[in-house]
Design an enzyme around this catalytic site. Structure first.
Site, short mmCIF file in Angstrom:
data_model
loop_
_atom_site.label_atom_id
_atom_site.label_comp_id
_atom_site.label_asym_id
_atom_site.label_seq_id
_atom_site.Cartn_x
_atom_site.Cartn_y
_atom_site.Cartn_z
N SER A 57 1.22 26.31 54.48
CA SER A 57 1.28 27.73 54.14
C SER A 57 0.79 28.63 55.27
O SER A 57 1.00 29.84 55.23
CB SER A 57 0.47 28.03 52.87
OG SER A 57 -0.91 27.96 53.14
N LYS A 79 -6.69 30.70 54.00
CA LYS A 79 -5.77 31.83 53.91
C LYS A 79 -6.30 33.02 54.72
O LYS A 79 -7.47 33.06 55.11
CB LYS A 79 -5.60 32.28 52.45
CG LYS A 79 -4.86 31.28 51.56
CD LYS A 79 -3.42 31.14 51.94
CE LYS A 79 -2.67 30.20 50.99
NZ LYS A 79 -3.12 28.81 51.12
#
Length: 227
Positions: free
Chosen positions: A148, A186
């Site tokens: 991701s 993230k």
């Protein structure tokens, strides 16, 4: 000699690498320089490469290395930030010397995708170049699982180096502990009373949480990759 736009782009890449440890995306470069299309960025990147200021690295997403700066200063002062602080305290007087290597404990795996159980007991240690280690604070390493964050140059199987800290700025790549149980890697976006955990891969959606659901466990300061 560099044109104003070329110098602006070089400075922007340098600043982002100092802050995040990875180069900015082409969209971020385009927005920073107020250009209408990515083609202008491609031309600037090519010009900087031809003049010997940067080098593009093959087989890596968004991989740009600054080779030299216009004032002749050493670009090795641009050091990446790595995730989650660890269990190693470098000497207070230690400098970011490239030849120095610190043993940093690998604390387990971190998800760059769907959050997973992350920080486990120490399994082994990894040698980390001194220029990835902050002068103060603790550091540890995590193995990345998932894709991701691939557009930020972070791939499945990479080892990220983390500086332990409980807060971070907008845009920082962090280790976030979600609801006390799951950790994920993230980019942090603060939105009022909410926290957005933003992926660097269009296949993954941004996840929004209440601020009390997310705790910052550290900031990315370095990355190690085996080929």
């Amino acid at each position: 000699m560099l044109t104003r736009k070329q110098l602006d782009l070089l400075n922007f890449i340098q600043d982002r690498m100092q802050r995040d440890g990875v180069p900015p995306s082409f969209d971020e470069m385009r927005e920073a320089l107020d250009l209408r299309s990515k083609s202008g960025i491609h031309r600037l990147i090519t010009a900087l490469e031809e003049r010997g200021f940067i080098r593009r690295l093959a087989h890596r997403a968004r991989a740009i290395e600054i080779v030299r700066l216009p004032d002749g200063s050493d670009p090795r002062g641009i050091v990446p930030d790595v995730i989650d602080g660890g269990r190693v305290d470098p000497p207070a007087a230690a400098q970011r010397v490239e030849s120095t290597v610190f043993d940093v404990p690998v604390m387990g795996r971190i998800a760059a995708g769907t959050p997973i159980e992350a920080i486990q007991q120490v399994s082994h240690s990894v040698g980390v170049p001194g220029d990835m280690i902050r002068r103060s604070g603790r550091h540890y390493a995590l193995e990345v699982r998932g894709d991701s964050m691939i557009d930020a140059g972070i791939c499945n199987g990479d080892v990220v180096v983390i500086h332990e800290q409980s807060d971070a700025e907008n845009g920082d790549i962090i280790v976030a502990l979600v609801e006390g149980e799951e950790a994920t890697l993230k980019r942090l976006r603060k939105q009022g009373a909410a926290i957005a955990l933003e992926a660097a891969n269009p296949a993954y959606e941004t996840r929004i949480y209440r601020s009390d659901q997310v705790k910052v466990q550290g900031k990315l300061v370095g990355l190690i990759r085996s080929y």
